[in-house]
Design a protein around this motif. Sequence first.
Motif, PDB file in Angstrom:
ATOM      1  N   PHE A  10      31.871  45.973  40.703  1.00  0.00           N
ATOM      2  CA  PHE A  10      32.758  45.655  41.819  1.00  0.00           C
ATOM      3  C   PHE A  10      32.168  44.543  42.680  1.00  0.00           C
ATOM      4  CE2 PHE A  10      34.492  46.393  46.081  1.00  0.00           C
ATOM      5  CZ  PHE A  10      35.847  46.482  45.792  1.00  0.00           C
ATOM      6  N   SER A  11      33.001  43.594  43.086  1.00  0.00           N
ATOM      7  CA  SER A  11      32.541  42.475  43.912  1.00  0.00           C
ATOM      8  C   SER A  11      32.825  42.753  45.386  1.00  0.00           C
ATOM      9  CB  SER A  11      33.237  41.181  43.494  1.00  0.00           C
ATOM     10  OG  SER A  11      32.827  40.121  44.342  1.00  0.00           O
ATOM     11  N   TRP A  12      31.815  43.291  46.054  1.00  0.00           N
ATOM     12  CA  TRP A  12      31.974  43.564  47.487  1.00  0.00           C
ATOM     13  C   TRP A  12      32.140  42.273  48.278  1.00  0.00           C
ATOM     14  CZ3 TRP A  12      33.198  48.087  49.341  1.00  0.00           C
ATOM     15  CH2 TRP A  12      32.899  49.220  48.591  1.00  0.00           C
ATOM     16  N   THR A  13      31.502  41.208  47.854  1.00  0.00           N
ATOM     17  CA  THR A  13      31.632  39.949  48.593  1.00  0.00           C
ATOM     18  C   THR A  13      33.052  39.415  48.504  1.00  0.00           C
ATOM     19  OG1 THR A  13      30.780  38.757  46.654  1.00  0.00           O
ATOM     20  CG2 THR A  13      29.215  39.296  48.407  1.00  0.00           C
ATOM     21  N   GLU A  14      33.688  39.499  47.335  1.00  0.00           N
ATOM     22  CA  GLU A  14      35.061  39.051  47.200  1.00  0.00           C
ATOM     23  C   GLU A  14      35.986  39.987  47.984  1.00  0.00           C
ATOM     24  OE1 GLU A  14      38.862  37.836  46.134  1.00  0.00           O
ATOM     25  OE2 GLU A  14      38.165  39.866  45.780  1.00  0.00           O
ATOM     26  N   PHE A  15      35.672  41.257  47.981  1.00  0.00           N
ATOM     27  CA  PHE A  15      36.467  42.250  48.711  1.00  0.00           C
ATOM     28  C   PHE A  15      36.538  41.901  50.200  1.00  0.00           C
ATOM     29  CE2 PHE A  15      36.567  46.268  51.140  1.00  0.00           C
ATOM     30  CZ  PHE A  15      37.734  46.831  50.660  1.00  0.00           C
ATOM     31  N   PHE A  16      35.393  41.577  50.802  1.00  0.00           N
ATOM     32  CA  PHE A  16      35.349  41.301  52.234  1.00  0.00           C
ATOM     33  C   PHE A  16      35.646  39.847  52.590  1.00  0.00           C
ATOM     34  CE2 PHE A  16      32.648  45.171  52.241  1.00  0.00           C
ATOM     35  CZ  PHE A  16      33.416  45.925  53.109  1.00  0.00           C
ATOM     36  N   TRP A  17      35.278  38.904  51.729  1.00  0.00           N
ATOM     37  CA  TRP A  17      35.323  37.495  52.098  1.00  0.00           C
ATOM     38  C   TRP A  17      36.311  36.659  51.300  1.00  0.00           C
ATOM     39  CZ3 TRP A  17      33.208  37.143  56.593  1.00  0.00           C
ATOM     40  CH2 TRP A  17      32.173  37.994  56.927  1.00  0.00           C
ATOM     41  N   GLY A  18      37.049  37.250  50.378  1.00  0.00           N
ATOM     42  CA  GLY A  18      38.081  36.507  49.649  1.00  0.00           C
ATOM     43  C   GLY A  18      37.537  35.388  48.788  1.00  0.00           C
ATOM     44  N   PHE A  19      37.957  34.165  49.072  1.00  0.00           N
ATOM     45  CA  PHE A  19      37.591  33.020  48.242  1.00  0.00           C
ATOM     46  C   PHE A  19      36.177  32.496  48.484  1.00  0.00           C
ATOM     47  CE2 PHE A  19      39.359  31.212  52.078  1.00  0.00           C
ATOM     48  CZ  PHE A  19      38.502  30.159  52.361  1.00  0.00           C
ATOM     49  N   TRP A  20      35.509  32.895  49.544  1.00  0.00           N
ATOM     50  CA  TRP A  20      34.198  32.339  49.892  1.00  0.00           C
ATOM     51  C   TRP A  20      33.121  32.544  48.817  1.00  0.00           C
ATOM     52  CZ3 TRP A  20      33.830  28.734  53.374  1.00  0.00           C
ATOM     53  CH2 TRP A  20      34.787  28.664  54.382  1.00  0.00           C
ATOM     54  N   PRO A  21      33.020  33.712  48.190  1.00  0.00           N
ATOM     55  CA  PRO A  21      32.004  33.860  47.134  1.00  0.00           C
ATOM     56  C   PRO A  21      32.187  32.860  45.991  1.00  0.00           C
ATOM     57  CG  PRO A  21      32.807  36.000  47.785  1.00  0.00           C
ATOM     58  CD  PRO A  21      33.680  34.985  48.459  1.00  0.00           C
ATOM     59  N   ALA A  22      33.441  32.608  45.602  1.00  0.00           N
ATOM     60  CA  ALA A  22      33.700  31.622  44.545  1.00  0.00           C
ATOM     61  C   ALA A  22      33.234  30.238  44.985  1.00  0.00           C
ATOM     62  CB  ALA A  22      35.176  31.610  44.184  1.00  0.00           C
ATOM     63  N   LEU A  23      33.432  29.903  46.243  1.00  0.00           N
ATOM     64  CA  LEU A  23      32.977  28.616  46.763  1.00  0.00           C
ATOM     65  C   LEU A  23      31.457  28.505  46.709  1.00  0.00           C
ATOM     66  CD1 LEU A  23      33.582  25.932  48.269  1.00  0.00           C
ATOM     67  CD2 LEU A  23      33.317  27.231  50.395  1.00  0.00           C
ATOM     68  N   PHE A  24      30.756  29.534  47.167  1.00  0.00           N
ATOM     69  CA  PHE A  24      29.299  29.487  47.195  1.00  0.00           C
ATOM     70  C   PHE A  24      28.687  29.544  45.798  1.00  0.00           C
ATOM     71  CE2 PHE A  24      29.884  31.274  51.620  1.00  0.00           C
ATOM     72  CZ  PHE A  24      29.651  30.047  52.228  1.00  0.00           C
ATOM     73  N   ARG A  25      29.386  30.155  44.846  1.00  0.00           N
ATOM     74  CA  ARG A  25      28.894  30.203  43.465  1.00  0.00           C
ATOM     75  C   ARG A  25      29.196  28.916  42.701  1.00  0.00           C
ATOM     76  NH1 ARG A  25      30.888  36.176  41.344  1.00  0.00           N
ATOM     77  NH2 ARG A  25      29.475  37.399  42.643  1.00  0.00           N
ATOM     78  N   GLY A  26      30.040  28.078  43.252  1.00  0.00           N
ATOM     79  CA  GLY A  26      30.458  26.873  42.542  1.00  0.00           C
ATOM     80  C   GLY A  26      31.458  27.189  41.444  1.00  0.00           C
ATOM     81  N   ASP A  27      32.177  28.267  41.603  1.00  0.00           N
ATOM     82  CA  ASP A  27      33.166  28.716  40.625  1.00  0.00           C
ATOM     83  C   ASP A  27      34.515  28.111  41.005  1.00  0.00           C
ATOM     84  OD1 ASP A  27      34.519  30.070  38.666  1.00  0.00           O
ATOM     85  OD2 ASP A  27      34.322  32.043  39.590  1.00  0.00           O
ATOM     86  N   TRP A  28      34.713  26.838  40.665  1.00  0.00           N
ATOM     87  CA  TRP A  28      35.847  26.062  41.154  1.00  0.00           C
ATOM     88  C   TRP A  28      37.180  26.584  40.642  1.00  0.00           C
ATOM     89  CZ3 TRP A  28      33.589  24.286  44.979  1.00  0.00           C
ATOM     90  CH2 TRP A  28      32.310  23.761  44.898  1.00  0.00           C
ATOM     91  N   LYS A  29      37.224  27.027  39.388  1.00  0.00           N
ATOM     92  CA  LYS A  29      38.481  27.527  38.830  1.00  0.00           C
ATOM     93  C   LYS A  29      39.009  28.711  39.639  1.00  0.00           C
ATOM     94  CE  LYS A  29      39.016  30.341  35.118  1.00  0.00           C
ATOM     95  NZ  LYS A  29      38.898  30.768  33.716  1.00  0.00           N
ATOM     96  N   TRP A  30      38.160  29.716  39.862  1.00  0.00           N
ATOM     97  CA  TRP A  30      38.619  30.905  40.577  1.00  0.00           C
ATOM     98  C   TRP A  30      38.758  30.642  42.065  1.00  0.00           C
ATOM     99  CZ3 TRP A  30      41.297  34.179  38.202  1.00  0.00           C
ATOM    100  CH2 TRP A  30      41.087  34.379  36.837  1.00  0.00           C
ATOM    101  N   LEU A  31      38.023  29.687  42.606  1.00  0.00           N
ATOM    102  CA  LEU A  31      38.203  29.305  44.009  1.00  0.00           C
ATOM    103  C   LEU A  31      39.629  28.804  44.228  1.00  0.00           C
ATOM    104  CD1 LEU A  31      37.250  28.552  46.895  1.00  0.00           C
ATOM    105  CD2 LEU A  31      36.569  26.350  45.936  1.00  0.00           C
ATOM    106  N   VAL A  32      40.082  27.900  43.378  1.00  0.00           N
ATOM    107  CA  VAL A  32      41.425  27.337  43.520  1.00  0.00           C
ATOM    108  C   VAL A  32      42.486  28.420  43.320  1.00  0.00           C
ATOM    109  CG1 VAL A  32      43.080  25.732  42.475  1.00  0.00           C
ATOM    110  CG2 VAL A  32      40.727  25.001  42.896  1.00  0.00           C
ATOM    111  N   ILE A  33      42.301  29.261  42.306  1.00  0.00           N
ATOM    112  CA  ILE A  33      43.285  30.318  42.042  1.00  0.00           C
ATOM    113  C   ILE A  33      43.372  31.289  43.215  1.00  0.00           C
ATOM    114  CG2 ILE A  33      43.783  32.323  40.588  1.00  0.00           C
ATOM    115  CD1 ILE A  33      42.606  30.660  38.228  1.00  0.00           C
ATOM    116  N   ILE A  34      42.229  31.752  43.700  1.00  0.00           N
ATOM    117  CA  ILE A  34      42.230  32.707  44.818  1.00  0.00           C
ATOM    118  C   ILE A  34      42.826  32.067  46.070  1.00  0.00           C
ATOM    119  CG2 ILE A  34      40.766  34.073  46.365  1.00  0.00           C
ATOM    120  CD1 ILE A  34      38.803  34.349  43.973  1.00  0.00           C
ATOM    121  N   LEU A  35      42.448  30.829  46.350  1.00  0.00           N
ATOM    122  CA  LEU A  35      42.988  30.135  47.529  1.00  0.00           C
ATOM    123  C   LEU A  35      44.499  29.989  47.441  1.00  0.00           C
ATOM    124  CD1 LEU A  35      40.662  27.222  48.666  1.00  0.00           C
ATOM    125  CD2 LEU A  35      41.772  28.921  50.081  1.00  0.00           C
ATOM    126  N   LEU A  36      44.998  29.572  46.289  1.00  0.00           N
ATOM    127  CA  LEU A  36      46.445  29.404  46.140  1.00  0.00           C
ATOM    128  C   LEU A  36      47.176  30.729  46.298  1.00  0.00           C
ATOM    129  CD1 LEU A  36      46.681  26.825  43.216  1.00  0.00           C
ATOM    130  CD2 LEU A  36      47.241  26.465  45.622  1.00  0.00           C
TER     131      LEU A  36
END
Length: 119
Positions: A20-46
Amino acid sequence: MHAILLNRRTNERKEVKVGFSWTEFFWGFWPALFRGDWKWLVIILLVDLVLGVWSFGGVSAAFNMIFAFFYNKLYINDLLNSGFEPADDSSYNTLLAKNYIASGRRFSTINESHYGRTR
């Protein structure tokens, strides 16, 4: 649980959270941004923007709560498909136990005994 992934071509090493991703649970798209996970950052943001606009953020928050169950697995699978592999037996067994990888999947850094070969 954590696993260590290694990219042999670039010598890049990543310690990833399994489960389970507690960071995604609380912070939404921010973990993807800090990980450099651009694909999921864009998807989550949209998704957050589209769902959040008409629901004042309520549906967006519900999406993030549900997506937290899947995000780490999706992130790790993207890393594995881009050339990363478990760095040691412990990482391999962790990913195998949580069904992040199939039991017959081969990696160059893992001992041949994991693949059921007989001598």
